[in-house]
Design a protein around this motif. Structure first.
Motif, PDB file in Angstrom:
ATOM      1  N   GLN A 137       0.904  -1.040  -0.043  1.00 49.78           N
ATOM      2  CA  GLN A 137       0.079  -0.114   0.222  1.00 49.78           C
ATOM      3  C   GLN A 137       0.715   1.350  -0.109  1.00 49.78           C
ATOM      4  OE1 GLN A 137      -3.969  -0.617   2.220  1.00 49.78           O
ATOM      5  NE2 GLN A 137      -2.889   1.026   3.352  1.00 49.78           N
ATOM      6  N   GLY A 138       1.811   1.289   0.784  1.00 54.97           N
ATOM      7  CA  GLY A 138       2.666   2.672   0.973  1.00 54.97           C
ATOM      8  C   GLY A 138       3.489   2.644  -0.297  1.00 54.97           C
ATOM      9  N   THR A 139       3.798   1.818  -0.888  1.00 56.16           N
ATOM     10  CA  THR A 139       4.562   1.955  -2.120  1.00 56.16           C
ATOM     11  C   THR A 139       3.547   2.394  -3.247  1.00 56.16           C
ATOM     12  OG1 THR A 139       5.364  -0.223  -1.603  1.00 56.16           O
ATOM     13  CG2 THR A 139       6.544   0.488  -3.524  1.00 56.16           C
ATOM     14  N   LEU A 141      -6.290   0.601  -7.327  1.00 54.17           N
ATOM     15  CA  LEU A 141      -6.021   1.973  -7.820  1.00 54.17           C
ATOM     16  C   LEU A 141      -7.078   2.943  -7.100  1.00 54.17           C
ATOM     17  CD1 LEU A 141      -4.388   3.916  -9.254  1.00 54.17           C
ATOM     18  CD2 LEU A 141      -5.928   3.591 -11.062  1.00 54.17           C
ATOM     19  N   GLN A 199       4.896  15.387   1.408  1.00 51.12           N
ATOM     20  CA  GLN A 199       4.759  13.743   1.629  1.00 51.12           C
ATOM     21  C   GLN A 199       5.754  13.194   0.519  1.00 51.12           C
ATOM     22  OE1 GLN A 199       3.867  12.477   4.192  1.00 51.12           O
ATOM     23  NE2 GLN A 199       3.684  10.233   3.535  1.00 51.12           N
ATOM     24  N   ASN A 232       9.395  13.212   1.460  1.00 46.23           N
ATOM     25  CA  ASN A 232       9.790  12.564   2.401  1.00 46.23           C
ATOM     26  C   ASN A 232       9.769  10.906   2.181  1.00 46.23           C
ATOM     27  OD1 ASN A 232       9.987  13.916   4.764  1.00 46.23           O
ATOM     28  ND2 ASN A 232       7.953  14.150   5.384  1.00 46.23           N
ATOM     29  N   GLU A 233       8.967  10.606   1.400  1.00 46.84           N
ATOM     30  CA  GLU A 233       8.752   9.128   1.040  1.00 46.84           C
ATOM     31  C   GLU A 233       9.983   8.750   0.304  1.00 46.84           C
ATOM     32  OE1 GLU A 233       5.391   7.011   0.668  1.00 46.84           O
ATOM     33  OE2 GLU A 233       4.062   8.349   1.748  1.00 46.84           O
ATOM     34  N   GLN A 273      12.958   8.256   2.268  1.00 42.14           N
ATOM     35  CA  GLN A 273      13.043   7.096   3.164  1.00 42.14           C
ATOM     36  C   GLN A 273      13.295   5.888   2.304  1.00 42.14           C
ATOM     37  OE1 GLN A 273       9.020   7.273   5.160  1.00 42.14           O
ATOM     38  NE2 GLN A 273      10.285   8.254   6.975  1.00 42.14           N
ATOM     39  N   LEU A 324      16.159   3.174   2.569  1.00 41.19           N
ATOM     40  CA  LEU A 324      15.746   1.803   3.034  1.00 41.19           C
ATOM     41  C   LEU A 324      16.158   0.608   1.796  1.00 41.19           C
ATOM     42  CD1 LEU A 324      13.900  -0.027   4.917  1.00 41.19           C
ATOM     43  CD2 LEU A 324      12.026   0.254   3.111  1.00 41.19           C
ATOM     44  N   HIS A 350       7.795  -0.715   6.211  1.00 42.60           N
ATOM     45  CA  HIS A 350       7.835   0.395   5.452  1.00 42.60           C
ATOM     46  C   HIS A 350       7.045   1.346   6.370  1.00 42.60           C
ATOM     47  CE1 HIS A 350       8.148   3.129   2.050  1.00 42.60           C
ATOM     48  NE2 HIS A 350       6.966   3.473   2.346  1.00 42.60           N
ATOM     49  N   PRO A 351       7.513   2.445   6.903  1.00 38.53           N
ATOM     50  CA  PRO A 351       6.737   2.919   7.893  1.00 38.53           C
ATOM     51  C   PRO A 351       5.163   3.413   7.207  1.00 38.53           C
ATOM     52  CG  PRO A 351       8.409   4.515   7.051  1.00 38.53           C
ATOM     53  CD  PRO A 351       8.643   2.961   6.356  1.00 38.53           C
ATOM     54  N   ASP A 352       4.334   3.634   7.912  1.00 42.21           N
ATOM     55  CA  ASP A 352       2.875   3.800   7.419  1.00 42.21           C
ATOM     56  C   ASP A 352       2.690   5.372   7.021  1.00 42.21           C
ATOM     57  OD1 ASP A 352      -0.259   3.313   8.810  1.00 42.21           O
ATOM     58  OD2 ASP A 352       0.538   4.346   7.010  1.00 42.21           O
ATOM     59  N   PRO A 353       2.687   5.678   5.828  1.00 41.98           N
ATOM     60  CA  PRO A 353       2.572   6.933   5.504  1.00 41.98           C
ATOM     61  C   PRO A 353       1.607   7.923   6.267  1.00 41.98           C
ATOM     62  CG  PRO A 353       1.533   5.796   3.691  1.00 41.98           C
ATOM     63  CD  PRO A 353       2.318   4.628   4.750  1.00 41.98           C
ATOM     64  N   THR A 407       3.130   9.498   9.391  1.00 42.52           N
ATOM     65  CA  THR A 407       4.107  10.709   9.352  1.00 42.52           C
ATOM     66  C   THR A 407       3.538  11.596   8.466  1.00 42.52           C
ATOM     67  OG1 THR A 407       5.112   9.605   7.217  1.00 42.52           O
ATOM     68  CG2 THR A 407       5.873   9.078   9.317  1.00 42.52           C
ATOM     69  N   GLY A 408       3.964  12.960   8.339  1.00 43.00           N
ATOM     70  CA  GLY A 408       3.752  13.974   7.333  1.00 43.00           C
ATOM     71  C   GLY A 408       2.329  14.649   8.078  1.00 43.00           C
ATOM     72  N   PHE A 409       1.801  15.034   6.936  1.00 41.93           N
ATOM     73  CA  PHE A 409       0.659  15.871   7.269  1.00 41.93           C
ATOM     74  C   PHE A 409      -0.808  15.140   6.860  1.00 41.93           C
ATOM     75  CE2 PHE A 409       4.147  18.037   5.591  1.00 41.93           C
ATOM     76  CZ  PHE A 409       4.720  18.872   6.559  1.00 41.93           C
ATOM     77  N   HIS A 446     -13.005   4.753 -16.507  1.00 40.81           N
ATOM     78  CA  HIS A 446     -11.837   4.061 -16.477  1.00 40.81           C
ATOM     79  C   HIS A 446     -12.079   2.752 -17.305  1.00 40.81           C
ATOM     80  CE1 HIS A 446      -8.201   2.888 -14.122  1.00 40.81           C
ATOM     81  NE2 HIS A 446      -8.231   1.847 -14.810  1.00 40.81           N
TER      82      HIS A 446
END
Lengths: 111, 910
Positions: free
Chosen positions: A11-13, A51, A89, A92-93, A96, A100, B2-5, B8-10, B42
């Motif tokens: 998810q983060g990626t 998505l 953001q 930042n990411e 990181q 990593l 991987h840190p949870d976005p 962090t941040g806003f 889509h």
């Protein structure tokens, strides 16, 4: 249930990639998936089903904003763009991720 | 990794997400539409891309869909983001439940009705308990208010009065009270208004209203001016009711003058409408409060410790003092007083003052009845819950096909359970609404039956706490009672459930077992209630059988008070004993002359049966040298010659009074109990009794023995009773008793006229028929019996219906099997046996559990019973037989239906 676990890891990626694809200009959903494929030279193919949930989530978090507009073939489409917070953001990411991935690389190439 | 976005941040605060959902809730369709449009676009673009790659139309579309993934799933997930899915689900469940319930009117009606009954009755009783027992009294900081009374347990004297020095010591030197006041209920004649009236008066200390924190609505209450007056202050305070009733709501009431027992008084204030005196009065609400410094008659200028006139004190404890602490310190203080003034406190008396919280003092007699009601209604409520559970089980078992289908289509068990619970919650909320209506008028009816005057009766209304209680009970019932059937119903074997025979057949056993369980519980609870009411009924019957010792038929009684004015300037007519005797003789003579009157008598003291207050007088027997303190106690009355004839009391030995018993003859009559207790021989005529003080005794000679009369109440054991001739000792408070030939109603009107003809200013009061008095004395017992019997009947009906329902359903389910048996040659009686065995099992289980519970809690009923053992065998066996018989009848009907099954029809399927 397993698909959800997989998604959590990626998810983060995925979020990061979406933010990146919006860096230059506002794009609609289909366009984002095309861009990501383009930018990764056809390696990364975003699963369409994940998505839109990601887009909605990013909008909830305030990193992207949406607006209805007209697409290239004159159809009504929802365009997403980065907010200021989103830009920060993304930076930042990216940092990181660099840290990593280089750490992992070092581990993998150690003797 | 991987840190949870999001961490962090806003990121947006959760509030914004929440408001987006709320907004979406209202703009629901718009959000839905946009989402659909976006996803459709889509898909189109995917199609276009595919077509560019060279696929045909159909192929392109199919591939696009496949590439996209699970469209509906994505839509679901997105929907979760912009709405509260659980609200949606709840809404869906509710409308589904409403549709289902309105289709099955019969079921809904019975279910809602049962719950309305259970919840309504519980709320009604809760309302009563809360108003009278739990709510604080309507006075300032009422938790600190206490009553103080004294007794002499050493000589069996339950209440002894309090003297002025004792009162002042307790107030000033004990350090226990911040305020203390006397409370002395009396009544007096009110003259100077339209017509002479007998009113309830209350003598209090000047600090009384300050103690309660109450203020007057008009004028003022007692204050420092009254403290300086040695005798009774002329200023009095009226109650609102007295102001309206006797003074015609006079606007200029403050300062108006009137006469109270011939003493002139002036009204200084009127209390507000809702204010009620916190305590027992002689017969009715308090009309007038008066006060004084207690340094004048009847207390005397230097009051002695021995002159104990005041019956009760009300006080406010010193701040921070608990009742237990106060009682302990009071005991110490009392011991000190007993030592300091040993002349006034004979050791044998063991004088003890006692503190009691005002709230428990007021509700003392109602309290046990209310708790009994509470316990009974709780049982009824449980039975209603069991009924509802059974009904829900039945309904759920009829929906097995539907539930199996939903489970197969992907509903989770939790969803099914939730839907069923919503349904039962709806039923119970509906039942609660109707129950609330029941609870709003039922307490008022009950209160009219309870024979006590309580200061909180005004407060009985539908209020917040009642609503809260009802809603809470309804919700809990709906959830918990609905949970068990719901859990059971959702645990289905899908294969058998979906089959065509899914409505009936085979694997219903767990549901059937549960239903049988609930039916047993109902039977057990009904047994408890039936036994309780059976025992109370038996007690009541025993009490009715008691011989009261007199005949109340066609007897009328009424009271007169010959007032003692205190001031020297007011007429002193009845202060003179001789005048009182003349009045009494006159009264009796004239009343005997009223047409229709058979006997007329006049009396005072403990002379009205069943309503004596049990206060005893001291007498001494001739020839008995008693050590200090051990005196004989007896009830005392002064009666006229025809008293015994009027009340139908038999004269067992000797003779009744005649007109010759006056002057120096000093004759008395005693009752059989006195004769047995005092002299133990048969021959008591001629024995002598002394009254008065030890150094100046007055001797009286027994000339006759009369039968025992129940003086306190039917269930109170006999005390010794001594009768004095009234024409030798005539007190002020007189009772007139008249026995008529026929209906007393005709004579009742004439009595006031007769008394007026003797003295214009004397009102009579308390006019009633003696049989009404007898009936009233049984009122509390009768009330308990009626209520409990009503509950027991309802519970019996419910459990019989429950049992019938269970057996009917189980028989219906076993139609195939039973039809097969009949086809194979089973006799009718075999079928009967099969079905009724089931019923018998339920009944036996229920009765045994019920008996166990009854024996366990039986002791709590002991206080209500009279000469009935708590484990009375006859009552227990009668209830068991009654219940079993009714239950067998309930199981016989389905058995009959089962035996009539046509095997061909049954085997073909339903």
């Amino acid at each position: 249930m397993e698909t959800r676990d997989k998604l959590d890891l990626l998810q983060g990626t995925l979020d990061m990639l979406i933010l990146k694809s919006l860096q230059l200009q506002p794009v609609h959903g289909f366009g984002i998936s095309v861009r990501i494929r383009q930018m990764s030279r056809d390696v990364l193919q975003v699963e369409q089903g994940s998505l839109y949930p990601a887009l909605y989530r990013l909008e909830d978090s305030g990193w992207i904003s949406s607006e209805w507009g007209v697409s290239e073939n004159n159809r009504k489409a929802k365009f997403y763009s980065l907010t200021a917070a989103g830009r920060a953001q993304l930076t930042n990411e990216t940092e990181q991720w660099e840290r990593l991935s280089s750490a992992i690389n070092q581990v993998l190439h150690a003797s | 990794m991987h840190p949870d976005p999001r961490s962090t941040g806003f990121s947006l605060p959760p509030m914004k997400r929440f408001t987006r959902r709320i907004r979406a809730l209202f703009g629901r369709s718009k959000a839905e539409q946009e989402m659909t449009e976006e996803l459709a676009l889509h898909l189109e673009m995917l199609e276009d891309a595919n077509r560019k790659l060279g696929m045909g139309e159909e192929e392109a579309r199919r591939q696009a869909r496949r590439q996209f993934g699970h469209l509906e799933g994505v839509k679901e997930e997105l929907r979760d983001r912009f709405c509260f899915s659980w609200i949606e689900a709840l809404h869906r469940d509710c409308s589904y439940a409403i549709r289902g319930l309105s289709k099955n009117r019969g079921f809904t009606f019975v279910a809602v009705g049962t719950l309305a009954l259970g919840i309504g009755a519980s709320s009604a009783i809760f309302s009563l308990v809360e108003t009278f027992l739990l709510r604080p009294l309507p006075y300032f900081a009422s938790g600190e208010l206490v009553t103080l009374s004294c007794s002499n347990p050493g000589i069996d004297q339950a209440t002894v009065g309090i003297s002025v020095p004792e009162f002042e010591d307790l107030r000033d030197r004990s350090g226990l009270f911040s305020e203390l006041s006397i409370v002395w209920p009396t009544n007096c004649n009110l003259t100077g208004t339209e017509s002479p009236q007998r009113i309830e008066a209350m003598a209090v200390s000047p600090s009384f209203f300050r103690l309660l924190g109450a203020n007057a609505a008009r004028g003022r209450v007692f204050g420092s001016e009254e403290e300086k007056i040695p005798g009774w202050a002329p200023g009095v305070v009226l109650s609102h009711r007295a102001w309206v009733k006797y003074f015609g709501s006079d606007e200029n009431i403050v300062g108006r003058q009137a006469r109270f027992d011939y003493d002139p008084g002036v009204v200084i204030g009127v209390m507000p409408e809702g204010f009620r005196h916190p305590g027992r009065t002689l017969s009715d609400q308090v009309d007038m409060w008066y006060t004084g410094g207690m340094r004048d008659p009847p207390f005397g200028a230097t009051p002695t410790r021995n002159r104990r006139l005041v019956p009760l004190l009300i006080g406010r404890l010193a701040p921070g003092l608990s009742i237990q602490d106060a009682q302990a310190r009071l005991a110490v203080f009392a011991a000190k007083l007993r030592d300091d003034y040993s002349n006034d406190y004979p050791k044998a008396n063991r004088w003890t003052p006692r503190i009691e919280a005002l709230q428990s003092h007021l509700t003392g007699e109602v309290r046990p009845v209310l708790w009994l009601l509470f316990a009974s209604v709780a049982l009824v409520f449980l039975i209603c819950c069991a009924t509802l559970a059974n009904l829900l089980l039945v309904r759920a078992s009829g929906r097995r096909q539907e539930i199996s289908l939903r489970l197969a289509l992907g509903a989770t068990r939790a969803t099914i359970v939730r839907q069923l619970c919503v349904e039962s919650l709806l039923i119970s909320l509906c039942g609660g609404a109707f129950g609330l209506m029941l609870a709003s008028w039922l307490p008022v009816c009950i209160v009219r039956l309870v024979p006590e005057e309580l200061p909180q009766v005004n407060e009985l209304a539908v209020n917040g706490s009642l609503l809260f209680f009802t809603i809470t009970v309804a919700c809990f019932t709906g959830l918990f009672v609905g949970l068990v059937p719901a859990l059971q119903a959702s645990r289905l074997d899908l294969v058998t459930g979906l089959k065509a025979g899914g409505r009936s057949g085979g694997s219903d056993s767990s549901s059937g077992r549960l239903r049988a369980c609930f039916a047993s519980v109902q039977v057990a609870l009904s047994l408890v209630l039936l036994t309780g009411s059976g025992l109370l009924l038996k007690s009541f019957w025993n009490v009715l059988q008691i011989d009261p010792g007199f005949s109340a038929k066609n007897v009328v009684l009424s009271r007169i008070w010959l007032p003692p004015p205190v001031r020297p300037d007011t007429p002193q007519q009845y202060n003179n004993g001789a005048n009182r005797i003349i009045f009494a003789r006159n009264a009796v003579a004239r009343m005997s002359q009223i047409p229709g009157v058979k006997y007329a008598a006049i009396a005072n003291g403990q002379c009205v049966p069943l309503s004596g207050d049990g206060s005893l007088s001291q007498v001494r027997l001739e020839g008995e040298t008693s050590p200090d303190g051990a005196q004989r106690m007896a009830l005392a009355s002064n009666v006229s010659p025809d008293y015994f004839a009027t009340l139908g009391i038999p004269v067992l030995q000797g003779r009744p009074f005649t007109d010759a018993d006056q002057g120096d003859t000093r004759t008395i009559l005693v009752d059989q109990a006195a004769a047995d207790r005092f002299w133990k021989t048969r021959d008591v005529l001629g024995k002598r009794i002394a009254t008065g003080s030890a150094d100046k005794p007055q001797w009286w000679t027994v000339v006759g023995v009369v039968g025992n009369v129940k003086s306190g109440g039917l269930d109170i054991p006999d005390s010794a009773h001594v009768y004095f001739p009234i024409f030798q000792r005539t007190d002020r408070g007189l009772t007139i008793l008249v026995k008529t030939e026929g209906d007393p109603a005709l004579v009742m009107g004439a009595l006031q006229g007769v008394i007026r003809s003797i003295d214009l200013d004397l009102p009579i009061y308390g006019l009633k028929r003696l049989d009404e008095l007898v009936s009233q004395s049984l009122a509390q017992r009768r009330f308990a019996v009626v209520i409990l019997a009503a509950f027991a009947t309802v519970s019996l009906l419910l459990s019989i219906l429950g049992l019938y329902g269970v057996l009917s359903l189980s028989t219906a389910h076993r139609t195939c099997e039973l039809g097969l048996r009949i086809a194979l040659g089973a006799h009718k009686w075999n079928i009967y046996r099969i079905v009724m065995q089931q019923g018998l099992l339920i009944v036996v289980a229920g009765v045994s559990v019920g008996l166990g519970v009854t024996l366990l809690f039986a002791q709590t009923l002991r206080g209500f019973l009279y000469e009935t053992k708590v484990t009375d065998f006859a009552t227990l066996s009668a209830t068991v037989f009654l219940l079993s018989g009714a239950a067998m009848l309930a199981s016989w009907l389905p058995a009959r239906r089962a035996a009539r099954i046509d095997p061909l029809v049954a085997l073909r399927g339903e």
